[in-house]
Write an enzyme that holds these catalytic residues in place. Structure first.
Site, PDB file in Angstrom:
ATOM      1  N   GLU A  78       6.752  -0.151  -5.099  1.00  0.00           N
ATOM      2  CA  GLU A  78       5.645  -0.511  -5.992  1.00  0.00           C
ATOM      3  C   GLU A  78       4.372  -0.493  -5.149  1.00  0.00           C
ATOM      4  O   GLU A  78       4.064  -1.449  -4.443  1.00  0.00           O
ATOM      5  CB  GLU A  78       5.875  -1.896  -6.608  1.00  0.00           C
ATOM      6  CG  GLU A  78       7.101  -1.984  -7.505  1.00  0.00           C
ATOM      7  CD  GLU A  78       6.910  -1.278  -8.832  1.00  0.00           C
ATOM      8  OE1 GLU A  78       5.808  -0.739  -9.092  1.00  0.00           O
ATOM      9  OE2 GLU A  78       7.861  -1.258  -9.632  1.00  0.00           O
ATOM     10  N   GLY A  99       4.458   2.202   1.750  1.00  0.00           N
ATOM     11  CA  GLY A  99       5.541   2.832   1.003  1.00  0.00           C
ATOM     12  C   GLY A  99       6.063   4.088   1.665  1.00  0.00           C
ATOM     13  O   GLY A  99       7.278   4.359   1.651  1.00  0.00           O
ATOM     14  N   LYS A 146       0.516   3.587   2.108  1.00  0.00           N
ATOM     15  CA  LYS A 146       0.849   3.794   3.516  1.00  0.00           C
ATOM     16  C   LYS A 146       2.146   3.065   3.866  1.00  0.00           C
ATOM     17  O   LYS A 146       3.037   3.629   4.516  1.00  0.00           O
ATOM     18  CB  LYS A 146      -0.296   3.308   4.402  1.00  0.00           C
ATOM     19  CG  LYS A 146      -0.040   3.478   5.891  1.00  0.00           C
ATOM     20  CD  LYS A 146      -1.226   2.953   6.706  1.00  0.00           C
ATOM     21  CE  LYS A 146      -0.963   3.084   8.201  1.00  0.00           C
ATOM     22  NZ  LYS A 146      -2.103   2.546   9.012  1.00  0.00           N
ATOM     23  N   SER A 166       0.831  -1.203   0.000  1.00  0.00           N
ATOM     24  CA  SER A 166       0.000   0.000   0.000  1.00  0.00           C
ATOM     25  C   SER A 166       0.866   1.253   0.000  1.00  0.00           C
ATOM     26  O   SER A 166       2.055   1.221   0.328  1.00  0.00           O
ATOM     27  CB  SER A 166      -0.900   0.008   1.236  1.00  0.00           C
ATOM     28  OG  SER A 166      -0.123   0.153   2.420  1.00  0.00           O
ATOM     29  N   CYS A 194      -2.639  -4.590  -8.101  1.00  0.00           N
ATOM     30  CA  CYS A 194      -2.347  -3.151  -8.108  1.00  0.00           C
ATOM     31  C   CYS A 194      -2.719  -2.535  -9.448  1.00  0.00           C
ATOM     32  O   CYS A 194      -2.964  -1.333  -9.539  1.00  0.00           O
ATOM     33  CB  CYS A 194      -0.876  -2.900  -7.781  1.00  0.00           C
ATOM     34  SG  CYS A 194       0.276  -3.805  -8.810  1.00  0.00           S
TER      35      CYS A 194
END
Length: 520
Positions: A273, A256, A254, A252, A307
């Site tokens: 990613e 990252g 968050k 997510s 994703c």
């Protein structure tokens, strides 16, 4: 037929035995040796039927220190193995994956919940990246430059970087690791993998598969390592460790932000990613049949847990009602069920938390003035005992809704209208994320505008194909809140190496650059 009966019919138990997955499994490996881990057991429960697949005795902080030390020691040796020989090891890993493709694909399907064909496809991605990396092992090119100074030669080259830490997400339990690990291996790096705690058995099975290859080739112990442990044991200590120059994290936005902050504070490298909020623009000049098929797979495939899943449809107002009707009819025909059943198109969400996010998002849609026009139910009863099955949802919204601006990792598809191609592109770009995007049109002026500097701001922009999925030959990743990372093909390999510029003076004078005079 009950879900358990289906699992038995497809030979889950036999596949686990062939993969070497036990009832209780050790959570750490140096590639050639399994550690006697002492962490708390964590159970792997299939979202398909709620059955216990197996347990993992997690790796601890003590195991982490041992693994990192082994990876450091291995790097000193592995970096000096000629790159084509490193590639040969990767080639053999690819062959081992071919041998175990059906079993590993079945485990991916059963532990994660994606349909069996997608599980097989994920293992095929692993095989494909092995093939790509083998070729790359003979193409780690630098460049030569002309020097402004006489009798001087300049070039740049790439050296192995060190330990590459890989943090993978649940939705692709094995492929993302392979994208990173195979590239890192041919680049001369060592790899330490921390898989998602939701799909640890897939990681353990993968390491069981490659273990014999590593042993047969006398690959240094510690070159390819596994640390299957939750954040209680392996978390910020991994991110802040200066011995790990690169952290590649998939998850997510968050996650990252946390990874980027901690790794950035020590001036390490992050390959991020993260989330996507991917849109398809449907123009009046689109092939409607192609567009419908692309939307359907992109939106409901993997139960909306990619994703690159299609989350938004931006449809020209002249065809909006007709396309919406065809789409709803197509959704009604989608078969939801056990992922190992060959007639299933949509399997379960990963767990109860994902189901909760799915239902909460619909509450927000209605609260903000949107309309649910299909699906959204949570399924119960025979065949759906795990509580993780849902009916993919279609909603009419406005792009500026807060819930539309977020990524809900579930099968919710947002529909909105546009009048001009400029408006459509603006709507496509008007979200924080920037991973994948697509346009369906036979009009070259529209498609070229979409691909131009004023077009899609995503890392991936497609014409007449959907947003979901990617070939390993191209660099994969996105912009903005998607993190900016690139994995897999093209020149994505460069992040796994350190770049060095070299200047050689083969003359007898010592001229300075820029014509500077400094005579003694």
């Amino acid at each position: 037929m009950t879900t358990s009966a289906i699992a038995n019919e497809f030979g889950v138990s036999e596949a686990l035995k062939r993969l070497g997955v036990d009832k209780v499994n050790k959570g750490a490996s140096t590639g050639t040796k399994w550690l006697d881990t002492k962490g708390e057991n964590i159970d792997s429960i299939s979202p398909a039927d709620g059955q216990l697949i197996g347990s993992i005795q997690q790796a601890t902080q003590e195991d982490y220190e041992f693994i990192i030390t082994k990876a450091q020691e291995a790097f000193v040796k592995w970096r000096m193995v000629p790159a084509p020989k490193r590639g040969e090891v990767v080639r053999q890993i690819g062959d081992a994956l071919r041998k175990h493709k059906k079993d590993l694909g079945l485990l991916v399907s059963y532990e994660m919940g994606k349909v069996y064909q997608e599980g097989l496809g994920e293992v095929q991605e692993m095989i494909d990246i092995c093939d790509f990396a083998v070729g790359l092992s003979r193409q780690l090119h630098g460049f030569t430059m002309h020097s402004e100074r006489p009798s001087h030669r300049m070039y740049d080259q790439y050296h192995p970087l060190g330990i590459v830490g890989v943090i993978s997400a649940f939705n692709f339990p094995v492929a993302v690791w392979s994208w990173n690990a195979m590239m890192a291996m041919v680049c001369g790096d060592t790899v330490v993998w921390k898989p998602s705690s939701k799909v640890m058995l897939c990681a353990i099975a993968t390491h069981k598969i490659i273990e014999d290859v590593l042993k047969a080739n006398n690959v240094p112990e510690g070159t390819v390592c596994l640390l299957a442990g939750g954040s209680k044991y392996i978390g910020d200590n991994f991110l802040s460790d200066k011995r790990v120059p690169l952290i590649s994290a998939t998850g997510s936005t968050k996650l990252g932000r946390r990874v980027g902050k901690i790794v950035g504070e020590r001036l390490g490298r992050s390959l991020l990613e993260l989330g996507g909020n991917n849109a398809i623009i449907i123009t009046p000049e689109a092939d409607m049949e192609m567009a419908l098929r692309a939307v359907l797979f992109g939106a409901v495939g993997t139960c909306g847990q990619r994703c690159t899943s299609t989350r938004r449809l931006i449809i020209h107002d002249s065809i909006y009602e007709a396309f919406k009707e065809r789409l709803v009819n197509a959704y009604r025909a989608v078969r939801i069920g056990h992922p190992l059943d060959s007639s299933t198109l949509v399997g379960p969400l990963i767990d109860a938390n994902a189901v909760n996010d799915f239902t909460k998002a619909q509450d927000e849609i209605i609260k903000e003035g949107g309309k649910i026009i299909h699906g959204g139910d949570v399924l119960n009863g025979e065949g759906y005992e795990s509580g993780c099955y849902v009916v993919p949802c279609i909603a009419e919204v406005e792009n500026h809704f807060n819930i539309v601006q977020e990524e809900t990792f579930a099968p919710i598809l947002y529909l909105t209208k546009y009048s001009t191609i400029e408006e459509a592109i603006a709507l496509q770009n008007d979200v924080p994320q920037g991973l994948s995007s697509s346009i369906f049109s036979k009009n070259m002026l529209e498609t070229e505008a979409f691909l131009s500097h004023q077009g899609s701001d995503c890392g991936i922009a497609n014409v007449n194909i959907g947003t979901s999925g990617a070939e390993i030959g191209g660099a994969f990743g996105g912009e903005k809140d998607t993190g900016g990372g690139r994995e897999s093909g093209s020149d994505a390999w460069k992040i796994y190496m350190r770049r060095q510029t070299n200047t050689i003076n083969f003359g007898t004078e010592l001229p300075l650059a820029q014509g500077i005079k400094f005579d003694i």
